[in-house]
Design a protein around this motif. Structure first.
Motif, PDB file in Angstrom:
ATOM      1  N   PHE A 198       0.813  -1.213   0.000  1.00  0.00           N
ATOM      2  CA  PHE A 198       0.000   0.000   0.000  1.00  0.00           C
ATOM      3  C   PHE A 198       0.847   1.264   0.000  1.00  0.00           C
ATOM      4  O   PHE A 198       0.416   2.315  -0.450  1.00  0.00           O
ATOM      5  CB  PHE A 198      -0.914  -0.020   1.236  1.00  0.00           C
ATOM      6  CG  PHE A 198      -2.230   0.663   1.032  1.00  0.00           C
ATOM      7  CD1 PHE A 198      -3.162   0.163   0.140  1.00  0.00           C
ATOM      8  CD2 PHE A 198      -2.565   1.793   1.755  1.00  0.00           C
ATOM      9  CE1 PHE A 198      -4.387   0.774  -0.046  1.00  0.00           C
ATOM     10  CE2 PHE A 198      -3.795   2.413   1.579  1.00  0.00           C
ATOM     11  CZ  PHE A 198      -4.700   1.896   0.677  1.00  0.00           C
ATOM     12  N   GLY A 199       2.073   1.148   0.506  1.00  0.00           N
ATOM     13  CA  GLY A 199       2.932   2.314   0.597  1.00  0.00           C
ATOM     14  C   GLY A 199       3.309   2.913  -0.735  1.00  0.00           C
ATOM     15  O   GLY A 199       3.685   4.086  -0.802  1.00  0.00           O
ATOM     16  N   VAL A 200       3.231   2.139  -1.819  1.00  0.00           N
ATOM     17  CA  VAL A 200       3.619   2.681  -3.119  1.00  0.00           C
ATOM     18  C   VAL A 200       2.661   3.766  -3.582  1.00  0.00           C
ATOM     19  O   VAL A 200       2.993   4.550  -4.473  1.00  0.00           O
ATOM     20  CB  VAL A 200       3.699   1.567  -4.185  1.00  0.00           C
ATOM     21  CG1 VAL A 200       4.746   0.541  -3.812  1.00  0.00           C
ATOM     22  CG2 VAL A 200       2.345   0.907  -4.395  1.00  0.00           C
ATOM     23  N   LEU A 201       1.453   3.813  -3.008  1.00  0.00           N
ATOM     24  CA  LEU A 201       0.515   4.866  -3.371  1.00  0.00           C
ATOM     25  C   LEU A 201       1.047   6.238  -3.003  1.00  0.00           C
ATOM     26  O   LEU A 201       0.706   7.229  -3.645  1.00  0.00           O
ATOM     27  CB  LEU A 201      -0.832   4.641  -2.677  1.00  0.00           C
ATOM     28  CG  LEU A 201      -1.690   3.487  -3.199  1.00  0.00           C
ATOM     29  CD1 LEU A 201      -2.934   3.325  -2.333  1.00  0.00           C
ATOM     30  CD2 LEU A 201      -2.084   3.705  -4.642  1.00  0.00           C
ATOM     31  N   LEU A 202       1.866   6.300  -1.964  1.00  0.00           N
ATOM     32  CA  LEU A 202       2.386   7.589  -1.516  1.00  0.00           C
ATOM     33  C   LEU A 202       3.839   7.446  -1.068  1.00  0.00           C
ATOM     34  O   LEU A 202       4.221   7.903   0.001  1.00  0.00           O
ATOM     35  CB  LEU A 202       1.521   8.125  -0.365  1.00  0.00           C
ATOM     36  CG  LEU A 202       1.550   9.643  -0.124  1.00  0.00           C
ATOM     37  CD1 LEU A 202       1.102  10.390  -1.373  1.00  0.00           C
ATOM     38  CD2 LEU A 202       0.658  10.020   1.046  1.00  0.00           C
ATOM     39  N   ASP A 203       4.639   6.794  -1.888  1.00  0.00           N
ATOM     40  CA  ASP A 203       6.056   6.609  -1.582  1.00  0.00           C
ATOM     41  C   ASP A 203       6.810   7.854  -2.030  1.00  0.00           C
ATOM     42  O   ASP A 203       7.266   7.951  -3.172  1.00  0.00           O
ATOM     43  CB  ASP A 203       6.592   5.361  -2.278  1.00  0.00           C
ATOM     44  CG  ASP A 203       8.022   5.043  -1.877  1.00  0.00           C
ATOM     45  OD1 ASP A 203       8.539   5.720  -0.971  1.00  0.00           O
ATOM     46  OD2 ASP A 203       8.618   4.132  -2.468  1.00  0.00           O
ATOM     47  N   VAL A 204       6.945   8.806  -1.125  1.00  0.00           N
ATOM     48  CA  VAL A 204       7.527  10.098  -1.472  1.00  0.00           C
ATOM     49  C   VAL A 204       9.001   9.964  -1.822  1.00  0.00           C
ATOM     50  O   VAL A 204       9.512  10.650  -2.711  1.00  0.00           O
ATOM     51  CB  VAL A 204       7.335  11.092  -0.307  1.00  0.00           C
ATOM     52  CG1 VAL A 204       7.915  12.453  -0.659  1.00  0.00           C
ATOM     53  CG2 VAL A 204       5.856  11.217   0.043  1.00  0.00           C
ATOM     54  N   ASP A 218       7.865  11.119 -12.349  1.00  0.00           N
ATOM     55  CA  ASP A 218       8.083  11.660 -11.021  1.00  0.00           C
ATOM     56  C   ASP A 218       7.467  13.043 -10.875  1.00  0.00           C
ATOM     57  O   ASP A 218       6.888  13.376  -9.833  1.00  0.00           O
ATOM     58  CB  ASP A 218       9.580  11.728 -10.713  1.00  0.00           C
ATOM     59  CG  ASP A 218      10.144  10.363 -10.352  1.00  0.00           C
ATOM     60  OD1 ASP A 218       9.340   9.419 -10.198  1.00  0.00           O
ATOM     61  OD2 ASP A 218      11.372  10.236 -10.232  1.00  0.00           O
ATOM     62  N   VAL A 219       7.575  13.856 -11.907  1.00  0.00           N
ATOM     63  CA  VAL A 219       7.006  15.196 -11.866  1.00  0.00           C
ATOM     64  C   VAL A 219       5.488  15.120 -11.740  1.00  0.00           C
ATOM     65  O   VAL A 219       4.871  15.809 -10.920  1.00  0.00           O
ATOM     66  CB  VAL A 219       7.405  16.007 -13.116  1.00  0.00           C
ATOM     67  CG1 VAL A 219       6.722  17.365 -13.107  1.00  0.00           C
ATOM     68  CG2 VAL A 219       8.913  16.164 -13.186  1.00  0.00           C
ATOM     69  N   VAL A 220       4.867  14.267 -12.543  1.00  0.00           N
ATOM     70  CA  VAL A 220       3.414  14.096 -12.480  1.00  0.00           C
ATOM     71  C   VAL A 220       3.005  13.584 -11.102  1.00  0.00           C
ATOM     72  O   VAL A 220       2.011  14.048 -10.520  1.00  0.00           O
ATOM     73  CB  VAL A 220       2.937  13.120 -13.573  1.00  0.00           C
ATOM     74  CG1 VAL A 220       1.445  12.844 -13.437  1.00  0.00           C
ATOM     75  CG2 VAL A 220       3.241  13.684 -14.951  1.00  0.00           C
ATOM     76  N   PHE A 221       3.758  12.646 -10.560  1.00  0.00           N
ATOM     77  CA  PHE A 221       3.448  12.078  -9.258  1.00  0.00           C
ATOM     78  C   PHE A 221       3.475  13.142  -8.167  1.00  0.00           C
ATOM     79  O   PHE A 221       2.551  13.251  -7.347  1.00  0.00           O
ATOM     80  CB  PHE A 221       4.445  10.961  -8.941  1.00  0.00           C
ATOM     81  CG  PHE A 221       4.342  10.407  -7.557  1.00  0.00           C
ATOM     82  CD1 PHE A 221       3.276   9.600  -7.195  1.00  0.00           C
ATOM     83  CD2 PHE A 221       5.323  10.692  -6.614  1.00  0.00           C
ATOM     84  CE1 PHE A 221       3.179   9.086  -5.911  1.00  0.00           C
ATOM     85  CE2 PHE A 221       5.234  10.178  -5.337  1.00  0.00           C
ATOM     86  CZ  PHE A 221       4.163   9.378  -4.981  1.00  0.00           C
ATOM     87  N   TYR A 222       4.520  13.965  -8.166  1.00  0.00           N
ATOM     88  CA  TYR A 222       4.643  14.978  -7.115  1.00  0.00           C
ATOM     89  C   TYR A 222       3.625  16.101  -7.273  1.00  0.00           C
ATOM     90  O   TYR A 222       3.161  16.671  -6.279  1.00  0.00           O
ATOM     91  CB  TYR A 222       6.059  15.558  -7.098  1.00  0.00           C
ATOM     92  CG  TYR A 222       7.078  14.615  -6.513  1.00  0.00           C
ATOM     93  CD1 TYR A 222       7.004  14.209  -5.183  1.00  0.00           C
ATOM     94  CD2 TYR A 222       8.116  14.104  -7.291  1.00  0.00           C
ATOM     95  CE1 TYR A 222       7.928  13.324  -4.655  1.00  0.00           C
ATOM     96  CE2 TYR A 222       9.048  13.219  -6.759  1.00  0.00           C
ATOM     97  CZ  TYR A 222       8.948  12.838  -5.439  1.00  0.00           C
ATOM     98  OH  TYR A 222       9.859  11.960  -4.915  1.00  0.00           O
ATOM     99  N   VAL A 223       3.255  16.409  -8.514  1.00  0.00           N
ATOM    100  CA  VAL A 223       2.312  17.500  -8.742  1.00  0.00           C
ATOM    101  C   VAL A 223       0.870  17.061  -8.499  1.00  0.00           C
ATOM    102  O   VAL A 223       0.110  17.732  -7.797  1.00  0.00           O
ATOM    103  CB  VAL A 223       2.462  18.063 -10.181  1.00  0.00           C
ATOM    104  CG1 VAL A 223       1.333  19.049 -10.493  1.00  0.00           C
ATOM    105  CG2 VAL A 223       3.814  18.738 -10.347  1.00  0.00           C
ATOM    106  N   SER A 224       0.479  15.927  -9.085  1.00  0.00           N
ATOM    107  CA  SER A 224      -0.931  15.530  -9.048  1.00  0.00           C
ATOM    108  C   SER A 224      -1.292  14.632  -7.870  1.00  0.00           C
ATOM    109  O   SER A 224      -2.468  14.367  -7.653  1.00  0.00           O
ATOM    110  CB  SER A 224      -1.299  14.804 -10.349  1.00  0.00           C
ATOM    111  OG  SER A 224      -0.580  13.594 -10.468  1.00  0.00           O
ATOM    112  N   VAL A 225      -0.310  14.171  -7.116  1.00  0.00           N
ATOM    113  CA  VAL A 225      -0.604  13.310  -5.965  1.00  0.00           C
ATOM    114  C   VAL A 225      -0.034  13.905  -4.687  1.00  0.00           C
ATOM    115  O   VAL A 225      -0.772  14.285  -3.771  1.00  0.00           O
ATOM    116  CB  VAL A 225      -0.059  11.882  -6.181  1.00  0.00           C
ATOM    117  CG1 VAL A 225      -0.329  11.022  -4.956  1.00  0.00           C
ATOM    118  CG2 VAL A 225      -0.699  11.241  -7.405  1.00  0.00           C
TER     119      VAL A 225
END
Length: 405
Positions: free
Chosen positions: A69-75, A223-230
């Motif tokens: 589950f951690g991969v959903l928000l693995d900063v 990575d950019v999309v992940f940090y911006v949209s999540v």
């Protein structure tokens, strides 16, 4: 975030040529390095990977290895070792399975029993439960759906998972906003279509963010999309919810201090309220932002346990431990000695009724029309996460008894 393995030919001094077998593009196979193969020495494993596109210049591989589950928000976006990965995966599937079952019960309870969703917090809770149920189910089915190897289906699953993740946090934020209006701001103003507006925000805002994700992910690094949209959106929600959480706790404490002596809640009840608010506002998700460096694995365990079981804790605090929910269960679902008659408490109310003149024929005693403040203003709240049960009494002409409303 996958392992990169290089290959070399030992003692090769020149160009390798004149091979006995030709290397054919059509024979290319997509695999990943499995550390558990060959007694721990590792080896190539094609499970869950397939070739999407291949030419003489490049090959595109797709893999469906979404695990804990951690991969959903693995900063930190860094991998962990195989052993912990397997344990976290097991925790995730067990937690999501348990949460899905109890979220389903919560949704059915508040959907079928109309009396439970007459106030704003109950309606917000119902929408939050639906969003979390969708998130858990899509996460559980992700690997199975991806195993079909259909590119469009994989994209659809990824988009759906992203959408339910964002809607879950949006409803957590809206729950905090409603709580702020009810306990802190306390403006007694009727807002037309209050819940309808919340629904438009709760289910609509994630669609806008998702459109950004779909449009820009074609050319922006993942990575950019992940940090911006999540990450940025969830961090904003958690920051707001954490602030409101502290303000609400201070407000509740002030209310308890101002109560007459002997009426203050006990420590256990206060702890229950804090725990209930924590899971309702999703504050446990903030653990992911601390999962860096040497404490990353430990915090991922904590994150996976708390958040995969968030639906279960919501059921415990907002169904199992709420007196009005248990009462409705006994009225509608139980039978025999466990069944509670809807008006069984008549005998416990005052039965001494002042005598009154008989009503004229074909007329009824006057009864004021009362509109519940819970369903018509933003003062609907969950102070101790149990809606206050206000009572008034009316006289039933034929029975001579008082009825609680």
């Amino acid at each position: 975030n996958t392992y990169v393995v290089s290959a070399s030919v030992t003692n090769a001094t020149g160009r390798i040529e004149n091979l006995k077998e030709y290397i054919k593009d059509q024979d290319v196979q997509c695999v990943y390095w499995d550390f558990n193969k060959n007694d721990g020495y590792g080896g190539w494993n094609p499970k869950g990977c397939w070739t999407y596109n291949s030419s003489s210049d490049y090959t595109t591989c797709l893999c469906d290895h979404m695990t804990h589950f951690g991969v959903l928000l693995d900063v930190s976006r860094t991998p962990i070792d195989e052993k912990n990965e397997q344990i976290l995966t097991l925790i995730t599937y067990m937690g999501c399975g348990v949460s899905s079952c109890f979220l389903g019960i919560t949704v059915l309870t508040y959907t079928l029993l109309e009396k439970l969703r007459r106030d704003y917090p109950s309606k917000i809770l119902l929408n939050l439960s639906l969003a979390l149920l969708g998130l858990n189910l899509v996460f559980l089915l992700n690997s199975w759906i991806s195993s079909f190897g259909i590119y469009g289906l994989c994209i659809a699953v990824a988009v759906t998972l992203h959408y339910f993740l964002l809607t879950s946090f949006t409803w957590m934020g809206l729950g905090a906003v409603n709580m702020y209006f009810a306990l802190v701001k306390v403006f007694n103003v009727y807002v037309p279509s209050y819940i309808l507006k919340f629904c438009l925000l709760g289910w609509g805002i994630p669609l806008i963010i998702l459109n950004y994700f779909i449009f820009f992910s074609c050319w922006v690094q993942n990575d950019v999309v992940f940090y911006v949209s999540v990450v940025s959106y969830i961090a904003f929600i958690l920051l707001c919810n954490g602030s409101i959480f502290l303000v609400v706790l201070i407000q509740i404490r002030n209310m308890q201090v101002n109560q007459p002596a002997g009426t203050q809640n006990g420590i256990l009840k206060d702890l229950r309220a804090v725990a209930s608010l924590t899971f309702l506002l999703g504050l446990t998700w903030s653990v992911a932002f601390l999962a860096w460096g040497p404490v990353k694995v430990f915090l991922l365990y904590l994150f996976s346990i708390l958040n995969s079981l968030q639906g279960f804790f919501i059921f415990v605090f907002h169904c199992l431990m709420k007196e009005n929910v248990r009462k409705q269960w006994r009225i509608h679902l139980c039978c025999g000695a466990f069944k509670l008659q809807e008006y069984s408490e008549w005998s416990q109310t005052a039965t001494v009724v002042p005598k009154h003149k008989p009503n004229p024929p074909n007329t009824f005693p006057f009864m004021a029309s009362v509109r519940s403040i819970k369903s018509n203003s933003t003062q609907s709240s969950t102070v101790s996460l149990e809606s206050s049960q206000h009572q008034m009494t009316i006289t039933r002409p034929d029975l001579g008894k008082t009825l609680p409303i």
